[in-house]
Motif scaffolding. Structure first.
Motif, PDB file in Angstrom:
ATOM      1  N   PRO A  47       0.924  -1.231  -0.231  1.00 29.36           N
ATOM      2  CA  PRO A  47       0.047   0.396  -0.064  1.00 29.36           C
ATOM      3  C   PRO A  47       0.535   0.844  -0.209  1.00 29.36           C
ATOM      4  O   PRO A  47       1.651   1.619   0.417  1.00 29.36           O
ATOM      5  CB  PRO A  47      -0.360  -0.094   1.521  1.00 29.36           C
ATOM      6  CG  PRO A  47      -0.518  -1.328   1.668  1.00 29.36           C
ATOM      7  CD  PRO A  47       0.511  -2.033   1.683  1.00 29.36           C
ATOM      8  N   THR A  48       0.196   2.174  -0.579  1.00 29.11           N
ATOM      9  CA  THR A  48       1.066   3.713  -0.895  1.00 29.11           C
ATOM     10  C   THR A  48       0.261   4.349  -0.967  1.00 29.11           C
ATOM     11  O   THR A  48      -1.336   4.712  -1.099  1.00 29.11           O
ATOM     12  CB  THR A  48       1.920   3.379  -2.201  1.00 29.11           C
ATOM     13  OG1 THR A  48       2.791   4.754  -2.011  1.00 29.11           O
ATOM     14  CG2 THR A  48       1.229   3.572  -3.434  1.00 29.11           C
ATOM     15  N   THR A  49       0.672   5.793  -0.784  1.00 31.91           N
ATOM     16  CA  THR A  49       0.209   7.246  -0.936  1.00 31.91           C
ATOM     17  C   THR A  49      -0.090   7.966  -1.803  1.00 31.91           C
ATOM     18  O   THR A  49       1.593   8.256  -2.304  1.00 31.91           O
ATOM     19  CB  THR A  49      -0.410   8.096   0.363  1.00 31.91           C
ATOM     20  OG1 THR A  49      -0.588   7.170   1.948  1.00 31.91           O
ATOM     21  CG2 THR A  49      -0.525   9.849  -0.369  1.00 31.91           C
ATOM     22  N   VAL A  50      -1.085   8.094  -2.829  1.00 29.28           N
ATOM     23  CA  VAL A  50      -0.339   8.881  -4.415  1.00 29.28           C
ATOM     24  C   VAL A  50      -1.263  10.463  -3.900  1.00 29.28           C
ATOM     25  O   VAL A  50      -2.653   9.719  -4.266  1.00 29.28           O
ATOM     26  CB  VAL A  50      -0.618   8.132  -6.001  1.00 29.28           C
ATOM     27  CG1 VAL A  50      -0.796   8.269  -7.283  1.00 29.28           C
ATOM     28  CG2 VAL A  50      -0.211   6.878  -5.421  1.00 29.28           C
ATOM     29  N   LYS A  51      -1.397  10.950  -4.358  1.00 29.58           N
ATOM     30  CA  LYS A  51      -2.230  12.490  -4.412  1.00 29.58           C
ATOM     31  C   LYS A  51      -3.010  12.367  -3.031  1.00 29.58           C
ATOM     32  O   LYS A  51      -3.865  12.224  -3.257  1.00 29.58           O
ATOM     33  CB  LYS A  51      -2.924  12.388  -5.500  1.00 29.58           C
ATOM     34  CG  LYS A  51      -1.656  12.347  -7.129  1.00 29.58           C
ATOM     35  CD  LYS A  51      -2.808  13.393  -7.594  1.00 29.58           C
ATOM     36  CE  LYS A  51      -2.295  12.788  -9.161  1.00 29.58           C
ATOM     37  NZ  LYS A  51      -1.912  14.120  -9.592  1.00 29.58           N
ATOM     38  N   GLY A  52      -2.481  11.844  -2.076  1.00 26.28           N
ATOM     39  CA  GLY A  52      -3.095  12.080  -1.177  1.00 26.28           C
ATOM     40  C   GLY A  52      -4.342  10.858  -1.082  1.00 26.28           C
ATOM     41  O   GLY A  52      -4.941  10.875   0.188  1.00 26.28           O
ATOM     42  N   VAL A  53      -4.294   9.865  -1.004  1.00 27.03           N
ATOM     43  CA  VAL A  53      -5.543   8.595  -1.908  1.00 27.03           C
ATOM     44  C   VAL A  53      -4.462   7.464  -1.177  1.00 27.03           C
ATOM     45  O   VAL A  53      -3.499   7.328  -1.689  1.00 27.03           O
ATOM     46  CB  VAL A  53      -6.772   8.744  -2.805  1.00 27.03           C
ATOM     47  CG1 VAL A  53      -6.940   7.201  -2.798  1.00 27.03           C
ATOM     48  CG2 VAL A  53      -6.284   9.995  -3.540  1.00 27.03           C
ATOM     49  N   SER A  54      -4.817   6.350  -0.502  1.00 27.66           N
ATOM     50  CA  SER A  54      -4.142   5.248   0.141  1.00 27.66           C
ATOM     51  C   SER A  54      -4.608   4.434  -1.178  1.00 27.66           C
ATOM     52  O   SER A  54      -6.087   3.783  -1.613  1.00 27.66           O
ATOM     53  CB  SER A  54      -4.633   5.017   1.193  1.00 27.66           C
ATOM     54  OG  SER A  54      -3.916   3.683   1.772  1.00 27.66           O
ATOM     55  N   VAL A  55      -4.079   4.363  -1.850  1.00 24.32           N
ATOM     56  CA  VAL A  55      -3.801   3.070  -3.216  1.00 24.32           C
ATOM     57  C   VAL A  55      -2.860   1.750  -3.100  1.00 24.32           C
ATOM     58  O   VAL A  55      -2.207   1.450  -2.167  1.00 24.32           O
ATOM     59  CB  VAL A  55      -3.319   3.753  -4.470  1.00 24.32           C
ATOM     60  CG1 VAL A  55      -4.925   4.953  -4.537  1.00 24.32           C
ATOM     61  CG2 VAL A  55      -2.030   3.856  -4.376  1.00 24.32           C
TER      62      VAL A  55
END
Length: 96
Positions: A47-55
């Protein structure tokens, strides 16, 4: 024989239960891997955060090389494709 509202109620129940179960049947554990008959391999990443969204990224590999990653968000019992990473470029989808 008249069935009344049974069919609409049954359809509503099926739709609600399928939405809640979406996160349960779609794989999301890091390192989960599966292979298609075409030779493509998909693998779940950390899991990572991209543009403030956990994806959770899902890599598409061909011949051992990652060609793209789907950036999936799991929320509300559903799985949402939020973006795609190709190389270092991210194409981000903004829900309407």
């Amino acid at each position: 024989m008249k069935r009344g509202p049974v069919l609409p109620a049954l359809l509503a129940l099926l739709l609600l239960s399928s939405g809640r179960a979406a996160g349960n049947y779609f794989p999301n554990a890091p390192s989960t891997t599966w292979r298609y008959s075409s030779g493509e391999i998909q693998q779940i990443g950390q899991p990572t955060t991209v543009k403030g969204v956990s994806v959770i990224p899902t890599a598409h590999q061909i011949g051992g090389v990652t060609v793209s990653e789907d950036l999936l968000e799991y929320r509300g019992g559903g799985v949402y494709l939020r973006g795609v990473r190709i190389g270092k470029q991210v194409v981000w989808y903004t829900p309407r």
